[in-house]
Design a protein around this motif. Structure first.
Motif, PDB file in Angstrom:
ATOM      1  N   ALA A  61       4.015  -3.211  -9.894  1.00 57.10           N
ATOM      2  CA  ALA A  61       4.690  -4.198  -9.066  1.00 57.10           C
ATOM      3  C   ALA A  61       4.149  -4.177  -7.641  1.00 57.10           C
ATOM      4  N   ASN A  62       3.902  -2.974  -7.109  1.00 58.93           N
ATOM      5  CA  ASN A  62       3.344  -2.885  -5.761  1.00 58.93           C
ATOM      6  C   ASN A  62       1.917  -3.424  -5.715  1.00 58.93           C
ATOM      7  N   ALA A  63       1.186  -3.198  -6.775  1.00 52.00           N
ATOM      8  CA  ALA A  63      -0.163  -3.774  -6.833  1.00 52.00           C
ATOM      9  C   ALA A  63      -0.091  -5.291  -6.854  1.00 52.00           C
ATOM     10  N   GLN A  64       0.952  -5.824  -7.483  1.00 58.04           N
ATOM     11  CA  GLN A  64       1.111  -7.279  -7.542  1.00 58.04           C
ATOM     12  C   GLN A  64       1.409  -7.846  -6.154  1.00 58.04           C
ATOM     13  N   THR A  65       2.169  -7.121  -5.300  1.00 55.07           N
ATOM     14  CA  THR A  65       2.441  -7.623  -3.956  1.00 55.07           C
ATOM     15  C   THR A  65       1.156  -7.692  -3.138  1.00 55.07           C
ATOM     16  N   LEU A  83       0.827  -1.208   0.000  1.00 63.61           N
ATOM     17  CA  LEU A  83       0.000   0.000   0.000  1.00 63.61           C
ATOM     18  C   LEU A  83       0.857   1.251   0.000  1.00 63.61           C
ATOM     19  N   SER A  84       1.934   1.265   0.801  1.00 60.87           N
ATOM     20  CA  SER A  84       2.818   2.429   0.802  1.00 60.87           C
ATOM     21  C   SER A  84       3.492   2.597  -0.554  1.00 60.87           C
ATOM     22  N   GLY A  85       3.834   1.457  -1.203  1.00 63.52           N
ATOM     23  CA  GLY A  85       4.429   1.538  -2.532  1.00 63.52           C
ATOM     24  C   GLY A  85       3.474   2.136  -3.553  1.00 63.52           C
ATOM     25  N   LEU A  86       2.182   1.757  -3.444  1.00 65.63           N
ATOM     26  CA  LEU A  86       1.176   2.336  -4.346  1.00 65.63           C
ATOM     27  C   LEU A  86       1.059   3.851  -4.125  1.00 65.63           C
ATOM     28  N   ASN A  87       1.019   4.247  -2.859  1.00 64.96           N
ATOM     29  CA  ASN A  87       0.870   5.677  -2.556  1.00 64.96           C
ATOM     30  C   ASN A  87       2.059   6.490  -3.067  1.00 64.96           C
ATOM     31  N   THR A  88       3.271   6.018  -2.801  1.00 66.87           N
ATOM     32  CA  THR A  88       4.452   6.776  -3.229  1.00 66.87           C
ATOM     33  C   THR A  88       4.598   6.766  -4.753  1.00 66.87           C
ATOM     34  N   SER A  89       4.264   5.636  -5.386  1.00 71.22           N
ATOM     35  CA  SER A  89       4.319   5.589  -6.852  1.00 71.22           C
ATOM     36  C   SER A  89       3.313   6.553  -7.454  1.00 71.22           C
ATOM     37  N   SER A  90       2.139   6.638  -6.801  1.00 71.84           N
ATOM     38  CA  SER A  90       1.123   7.570  -7.273  1.00 71.84           C
ATOM     39  C   SER A  90       1.601   9.012  -7.109  1.00 71.84           C
ATOM     40  N   LYS A  91       2.221   9.316  -5.968  1.00 71.50           N
ATOM     41  CA  LYS A  91       2.759  10.666  -5.754  1.00 71.50           C
ATOM     42  C   LYS A  91       3.870  10.971  -6.746  1.00 71.50           C
ATOM     43  N   SER A  92       4.693   9.977  -7.023  1.00 76.37           N
ATOM     44  CA  SER A  92       5.769  10.173  -7.992  1.00 76.37           C
ATOM     45  C   SER A  92       5.202  10.505  -9.360  1.00 76.37           C
ATOM     46  N   LEU A  93       4.115   9.822  -9.736  1.00 80.09           N
ATOM     47  CA  LEU A  93       3.467  10.113 -11.017  1.00 80.09           C
ATOM     48  C   LEU A  93       2.881  11.525 -11.024  1.00 80.09           C
ATOM     49  N   GLU A  94       2.385  11.963  -9.865  1.00 74.26           N
ATOM     50  CA  GLU A  94       1.864  13.325  -9.785  1.00 74.26           C
ATOM     51  C   GLU A  94       2.982  14.349 -10.014  1.00 74.26           C
ATOM     52  N   VAL A  95       4.138  14.091  -9.405  1.00 78.42           N
ATOM     53  CA  VAL A  95       5.280  14.995  -9.590  1.00 78.42           C
ATOM     54  C   VAL A  95       5.695  15.023 -11.054  1.00 78.42           C
TER      55      VAL A  95
END
Length: 423
Positions: free
Chosen positions: A404-408, A7-19
Motif C-alpha cells: 500500500a505504501n508503495a502504491q502511494t 517512503l517512511s511507510g516502506l521503511n517501517t513496513s520493512s523493519k516490521s517484516l525484519e522483526v
C-alpha cells in the motif's frame, strides 16, 4: 501527498517484516522471547502555526518491544536442562579462570538469560552454550566438586532387630575359638564399617542368649574378637514389653529406661592399611525381643568410602544437588535468579542473553521460589514464546502495508508526471 509519507511507510513496513522474520527464525530457540514493532506517527513542527490542520509526514518505529511472556515448558532427557516457571532470569558471568575475578574486557559482563541449556566444563563450573558461568544467589560462579566426595569414618550405627524370645539359653561363649563354636550363640550378622580413608571393615556380630530376658553381643573384625573376647554389650529386656530396659557396653557403662542412649562400640584397632576406628556409638533403642525368628530390620551406619562425581540436579528452589558413586548427595551450591522492574528495558546482546540498562533498572536477586521469583524445573526447557500462527498473519499484514505504501509513491509519481507534462 508527498514521497516522505510513502517512503517512511516502506521503511517501517520493512523493519516490521525484519522483526517478524527474526521471531519466526527463533521459533525453536529455547528461552527466546518474541518482539513487536511498535509504530509512531510523525508531524513537522512549525513556528506560529496553530497546528489544527497539520498533515502528518509519515511513520517511524517507536520501539521494538520484547514480549516477556512465559513460554511452554518441555521435558527433556538431559538432567542439566533447567527451565524457569515464572518470573526471573538466570544470571551468567564472564569469569577469568586465572585470577578468579570478573572479566571486565567486554561490555555487559554480567548477563541474564531464560535459556537453561547448561553444561559442566572441565573445571566443574556450570556454564551455558556461550561458555558463561552460571551464578549463585550470592553472585558467585557455581563450581561442582568433580574430584569426588571425601570418605567418612563410621561414627554411629543404628540397629533395628528382633532377638527370638523363645531361643534357649546358649552355653558360655568361648572367645578362644574363631569362628565361634555352634551352640555358643543364637544369631549372627555382618555389617560393613569404614575407616577414615574409606577402607571397608567387615564387623561381625554374634548374639548369645545369656539368661532369661538377657542377651550378650560379641563383635569381631578380621578373625579377632573386640573387647578382648568379652561381651561388647549386654542387653536386658522387660518381659512385659519385649523392649530393652538397660544396655551395658563393654566398658561397663549402663544406659537405662525408655529411649535408651547409644552405647559405645569397642575400638577397632589398626591393621595393615586400615586405620583404627574409634568413638563409634550404637543405637539399640529399636531392638525388640519377640517370639519368632531373629531378624534384621535395619543395620545402618554413617561411614562411606570416597566417591567419584556421578551427576547433579537442581531442585525447584535452586539447590544444586551433587551425587557421587558412593551414594552420597551433597548440596554443591544455590542457584540464584534476577528479575527487573521493567524487563522490556533489557538490552538483547545475542546468544539468548540480555544485559541490564538504566531503563530496566538494577537487578533484584534472590533464590527461586522466593517472593515473586519463579520456580525451577529440572530436566525441562522453556520453549520460545513465538506464536507461529500469529507471526504468519502479521507477515501478511506487513506485506500488504508495504504494498500500500508503495502504491502511494506510485500515485505521487503519476501526479508529478502529469504536472511535468502540462503545456
Amino acid at each position: 501527498m508527498g514521497f516522505q509519507q510513502g517512503l517512511s511507510g516502506l521503511n517501517t513496513s520493512s523493519k516490521s517484516l525484519e522483526v517478524i522474520g527474526n521471531n519466526v527464525a527463533n521459533a525453536n530457540t529455547y528461552g527466546a522471547k518474541s518482539s513487536r514493532a511498535e509504530f509512531a506517527d510523525m508531524y513537522a513542527a512549525s513556528l506560529g502555526g496553530s497546528g489544527t490542520n497539520k498533515i502528518g509526514i509519515g511513520v517511524r518505529i517507536g520501539a521494538v518491544a520484547q514480549q516477556f511472556t512465559q513460554g511452554n515448558l518441555t521435558t527433556t532427557s538431559n538432567p542439566l536442562d533447567i527451565a524457569i516457571n515464572g518470573d526471573g532470569f538466570f544470571m551468567v558471568q564472564r569469569w577469568d579462570p586465572v585470577t578468579g575475578t570478573e572479566n571486565l574486557q567486554a561490555a555487559g559482563e554480567r548477563l541474564y538469560s531464560r535459556n537453561g541449556q547448561f553444561k559442566v566444563d572441565s573445571s566443574g563450573y556450570i556454564v551455558n552454550n556461550e561458555g558463561h558461568k552460571v551464578l549463585s544467589s550470592d553472585s558467585q560462579p557455581i563450581k561442582l566438586n568433580l574430584t569426588g566426595g571425601a570418605a567418612q569414618s563410621t561414627t554411629r550405627i543404628t540397629a533395628d532387630l528382633n532377638l527370638n524370645a523363645t531361643d534357649a539359653i546358649d552355653t558360655p561363649f568361648d572367645a578362644t575359638q574363631y569362628p565361634p563354636v555352634t551352640g555358643t550363640f543364637s544369631f549372627a550378622t555382618t555389617q560393613t564399617l569404614y575407616d577414615a580413608s574409606g577402607e571397608a571393615v567387615p564387623l561381625e556380630y554374634y548374639f548369645r542368649k545369656s539368661g532369661i530376658d538377657q542377651w550378650e553381643g560379641f563383635t569381631a573384625v578380621g578373625g579377632t574378637y573386640l573387647n578382648g573376647g568379652a561381651a561388647s554389650f549386654t542387653m536386658n529386656f522387660d518381659p512385659s514389653t519385649s523392649l530393652p530396659i538397660s544396655i551395658t557396653d563393654g566398658a561397663g557403662v549402663t544406659s537405662t529406661g525408655v529411649g535408651l542412649a547409644s552405647v559405645a562400640l569397642p575400638t577397632i584397632p589398626a591393621s595393615g592399611t586400615r586405620s583404627a576406628i574409634t568413638g563409634v556409638t550404637v543405637d539399640f533403642s529399636s531392638v525388640t525381643q519377640y517370639a519368632g525368628s531373629s531378624t534384621i530390620n535395619e543395620l545402618s551406619q554413617t561411614g562411606y568410602p570416597k566417591g567419584d562425581f556421578s551427576s547433579f540436579q537442581i531442585d525447584s528452589n535452586g539447590s544444586v544437588l551433587v551425587r557421587y558413586t558412593n551414594g552420597v548427595t551433597e548440596v554443591g551450591g544455590q542457584m540464584g535468579l534476577a528479575r527487573f522492574t521493567n524487563s522490556q528495558g533489557l538490552q538483547p546482546v545475542g546468544g539468548n542473553e540480555w544485559k541490564d540498562t538504566s531503563a530496566s533498572g538494577s537487578p533484584l536477586i534472590d533464590k527461586p521460589g522466593s517472593g515473586r521469583f519463579g520456580l525451577l524445573q529440572g530436566g525441562a526447557l522453556e520453549e520460545s514464546n513465538v506464536d507461529l500462527t500469529g507471526e504468519l498473519v502479521n507477515m501478511i499484514v506487513a506485506q500488504r502495508a508495504y504494498q500500500a505504501n508503495a502504491q502511494t509513491i506510485k500515485t505521487e509519481d503519476q501526479v508529478l508526471q502529469t504536472l511535468v507534462n502540462l503545456r
